[in-house]
Each structure stands twice: as structure tokens, then as C-alpha cells.
Design an enzyme around this catalytic site. Structure first.
Site, short mmCIF file in Angstrom:
data_model
loop_
_atom_site.label_atom_id
_atom_site.label_comp_id
_atom_site.label_asym_id
_atom_site.label_seq_id
_atom_site.Cartn_x
_atom_site.Cartn_y
_atom_site.Cartn_z
N THR A 12 30.89 -9.81 4.58
CA THR A 12 31.60 -8.54 4.77
C THR A 12 32.18 -8.52 6.18
O THR A 12 31.56 -9.01 7.12
CB THR A 12 30.67 -7.33 4.54
N SER A 16 38.14 -11.03 10.88
CA SER A 16 38.33 -11.42 12.29
C SER A 16 36.97 -11.68 12.92
O SER A 16 35.92 -11.52 12.27
CB SER A 16 39.10 -10.33 13.06
N GLY A 17 37.00 -12.06 14.17
CA GLY A 17 35.78 -12.20 14.97
C GLY A 17 34.73 -13.11 14.34
O GLY A 17 35.02 -14.18 13.82
N TYR A 150 25.43 3.45 18.33
CA TYR A 150 25.60 2.07 17.87
C TYR A 150 24.26 1.33 17.88
O TYR A 150 23.87 0.69 16.89
CB TYR A 150 26.61 1.39 18.79
N1 LIG Z 1 31.67 -8.41 19.73
C1 LIG Z 1 30.47 -8.16 20.22
O1 LIG Z 1 30.25 -8.25 21.44
C2 LIG Z 1 29.34 -7.80 19.28
C3 LIG Z 1 28.03 -7.87 19.78
C4 LIG Z 1 26.97 -7.60 18.94
C5 LIG Z 1 27.20 -7.31 17.61
N2 LIG Z 1 28.46 -7.23 17.15
C6 LIG Z 1 28.62 -6.97 15.69
O2 LIG Z 1 29.24 -8.08 15.09
C7 LIG Z 1 29.89 -7.68 13.88
C8 LIG Z 1 31.27 -8.29 13.85
O3 LIG Z 1 32.05 -7.75 14.90
P1 LIG Z 1 33.10 -8.60 15.74
O4 LIG Z 1 32.70 -8.50 17.15
O5 LIG Z 1 33.31 -9.92 15.11
O6 LIG Z 1 34.39 -7.67 15.64
P2 LIG Z 1 35.72 -7.64 14.76
O7 LIG Z 1 36.52 -8.88 14.97
O8 LIG Z 1 36.33 -6.32 15.03
O9 LIG Z 1 35.17 -7.71 13.27
C9 LIG Z 1 34.71 -6.59 12.57
C10 LIG Z 1 34.89 -6.89 11.11
O10 LIG Z 1 34.31 -5.82 10.37
C11 LIG Z 1 35.29 -5.35 9.47
N3 LIG Z 1 35.05 -3.93 9.23
C12 LIG Z 1 34.97 -2.91 10.12
N4 LIG Z 1 34.70 -1.77 9.49
C13 LIG Z 1 34.61 -2.07 8.17
C14 LIG Z 1 34.34 -1.32 7.00
N5 LIG Z 1 34.11 0.00 7.06
N6 LIG Z 1 34.31 -1.96 5.82
C15 LIG Z 1 34.55 -3.29 5.74
N7 LIG Z 1 34.80 -4.06 6.80
C16 LIG Z 1 34.83 -3.45 8.00
C17 LIG Z 1 36.63 -5.63 10.10
O11 LIG Z 1 37.60 -5.74 9.08
P3 LIG Z 1 39.01 -4.92 9.06
O12 LIG Z 1 39.27 -4.44 10.46
O13 LIG Z 1 39.97 -5.95 8.59
O14 LIG Z 1 38.77 -3.84 8.07
C18 LIG Z 1 36.35 -6.99 10.72
O15 LIG Z 1 36.48 -8.02 9.75
C19 LIG Z 1 29.85 -6.15 13.90
O16 LIG Z 1 28.85 -5.71 13.03
C20 LIG Z 1 29.51 -5.81 15.34
O17 LIG Z 1 28.87 -4.58 15.45
C21 LIG Z 1 29.54 -7.46 17.95
#
Ligand SMILES: NC(=O)c1ccc[n+]([C@@H]2O[C@H](COP(=O)([O-])OP(=O)(O)OC[C@H]3O[C@@H](n4cnc5c(N)ncnc54)[C@H](OP(=O)(O)O)[C@@H]3O)[C@@H](O)[C@H]2O)c1
Length: 248
Positions: A12, A16-17, A150
């Protein structure tokens, strides 16, 4: 390595990311991958980038009807799932006093309710020997003043890994979480920070830099694979030394 040859994995938030990087990693190891996101444009772009071993489904993780429809599509396309990476998440970077009830509901709906019901609704498809990895966050281990909502939602999501490890163990399904540190993704792009902000953040990390999505993907691939067959109910912190160490 071909740890995922013949395996089907649902990611899910795979547009991206870390989700997209994990999809690339698992495909490179032989998997068929289904990625989700909220819009056709981003899901289509991701599946194009990932190639023929990927397919996409538009599904908002906070919308339980959409999650039901997602699982039905996966059932029709693949019949089963070997692994699930419950990764979709959003950041709410607001001071405690400024968080409104709609902010709260949305943050919890995506980061906790979405994870909870994604795993529940994937269960009929998950095979014995399968695995679930939940994307939590370093913030469940260390307080940060603008990450109250968060962090609490991520702590709840991680807690699911422990309880579901116990609940799903008898079915042969392992459940773990990962807690990434500062990872350079569209959610938290290092390039958007001023030099002073970046130095303040990287100064807290033993590695002295943000992590790359591929570094998280490698850990998710490990936990999802049979290499981690005796690891269950754990949280793997992938932070370059942010939570558990102090830079010299
Ligand atoms: N970046 C950090 O520093 C960090 C650190 C710790 C944990 N995280 C966690 O890592 C995970 C991935 O984040 P990322 O950093 O890789 O950021 P990201 O590139 O913004 O990826 C987030 C992903 O989640 C999807 N998404 C968001 N809301 C959604 C929803 N309601 N339903 C379905 N898909 C949804 C987005 O898809 P669309 O935008 O295409 O809908 C995107 O594919 C998240 O759970 C985040 O909280 C991030």
C-alpha cells in the site's frame, strides 16, 4: 537473490518513496507486486516505472470500501498473497495545540485505521508462511514536539505488529514493523530543508545523513522473506543511528 520468485506482494502506498523502492526491490528478487495509491495518475506512473511484474490499484487506505475492493481485485488477479507491506501513510507536522479534530481523524484514519483494516481484509488472501510488514516510524521510540498525532498513530500501528504476531502466528503468518528514521522521500524531502535545518537534523544521526528509500526497502525485503522466518512481533529501526545512539 531471488527470495521472492513466485511470490505475490501487496504494497500500500507504492507510488513513491519507500513503497515504490520496496516494489522495485521485491521485483528485482522475483516478486509479482501490486501497488496502491490514491490517484490513477500516480498509480499508473508507478506501474509503468515498475514494469510488467507490477500492477496497480487505486485505493484510499482510509476508505474501507476501497480496501475491500482492493482485496477483491488482488484475489481475482493473483488468488492469494504471500506478503503485505502496509506502508501507506501521511505526515501531520503540526504543534499539539494546533491539531484539529479533522486533522486527528484523518491522521488516525490513514496511519492506524487504514493499517488495521488493510491487514484484516488481506487475511483471507495471506497464505501460511506469509508475512506482514507495517511501516511505523522512529517517532514511536523518541518524542518530537510537532509529531504528537503522527507518533501516537505510528505507535499504535507498531503495537499491531506485536499483537497480530501472536494472533496470526497459529496461521503461519509473521507480522513485524519497520521504523525508518529521516528518509529522503517526497514526504520528507531533504532538498526542501534549509542548510541550517538539514545540518540540525543530520547532526542527530550517527550516519550524518538522511536515509535512502532503498535502504528501507532492503530491510522490508528481509523481514518479508523467509530469511526472517524466526523474527516475529518485532520493530526494526532503520535510522542510521538516530534513536539508539548519539553522534560522537
Ligand atoms: N520519510 C520519512 O522520513 C519517514 C520516516 C518514518 C516513517 N515514514 C513512513 O513511511 C511510509 C512511506 O512514506 P514515504 O516517506 O515513503 O513518503 P511518500 O513518498 O509520500 O509515500 C507515501 C505513500 O503513501 C501513499 N498514501 C498516502 N496516503 C494514502 C492513502 N490514504 N491511501 C493510500 N495510499 C496513500 C502515497 O500515495 P499517493 O500519494 O499516490 O496517494 C505514497 O505512495 C509512511 O507510512 C510514512 O509515515 C516516513
Amino acid at each position: 537473490m531471488n527470495r521472492f520468485t513466485g511470490k505475490t506482494v501487496l504494497i500500500t502506498g507504492g507510488t513513491s518513496g519507500m513503497g515504490l523502492a520496496t516494489a522495485h526491490r521485491l521485483i528485482s528478487e522475483g516478486a509479482q507486486v501490486i501497488v496502491t495509491g490514491r490517484t490513477h495518475a500516480r498509480v499508473d506512473a508507478a506501474t509503468r516505472a515498475l514494469g510488467p511484474d507490477a500492477s496497480g490499484v487505486v485505493a484510499d487506505a482510509a476508505d474501507l470500501g476501497a480496501v475491500d475492493a482492493l482485496m477483491e481485485t488482488v484475489r481475482k488477479r493473483h488468488g492469494h498473497l504471500d506478503s503485505l507491506f502496509a506502508n501507506a501513510g501521511i505526515g501531520t507536522f503540526l504543534p499539539f495545540e494546533d491539531i484539529t479534530e479533522p486533522d486527528f481523524d484523518h491522521g488516525v484514519d490513514v496511519n492506524f485505521k487504514g493499517v488495521f483494516f488493510t491487514v484484516q481484509k488481506a487475511l483471507p488472501l495471506l497464505v501460511a508462511g506469509g508475512s506482514v510488514v507495517i511501516n511505523a516510524s522512529w517517532t514511536l521510540h523518541r518524542g518530537n514536539s510537532v509529531l504528537t498525532l503522527y507518533s501516537a498513530a505510528k505507535a499504535a500501528a507498531h503495537n499491531l505488529a506485536r499483537t497480530l504476531a501472536a494472533a496470526l502466528g497459529p496461521r503461519g503468518i509473521r507480522v513485524n514493523s519497520v521504523s525508518p528514521g529521516y528518509i529522503d522521500t517526497p514526504m520528507y524531502p531533504a532538498a526542501a530543508l534549509s542548510t541550517a535545518e538539514e545540518e540540525a537534523l543530520t547532526g542527530q544521526i550517527v550516519a550524518g545523513r538522511f536515509g535512502r528509500p532503498e535502504e528501507v526497502a532492503a530491510a522490508v525485503a528481509f523481514l518479508a522473506s523467509s530469511d526472517a522466518s524466526y523474527i516475529n512481533g518485532q520493530d526494526l529501526v532503520i535510522d542510521g543511528g538516530l534513536v539508539g545512539a548519539v553522534p560522537a
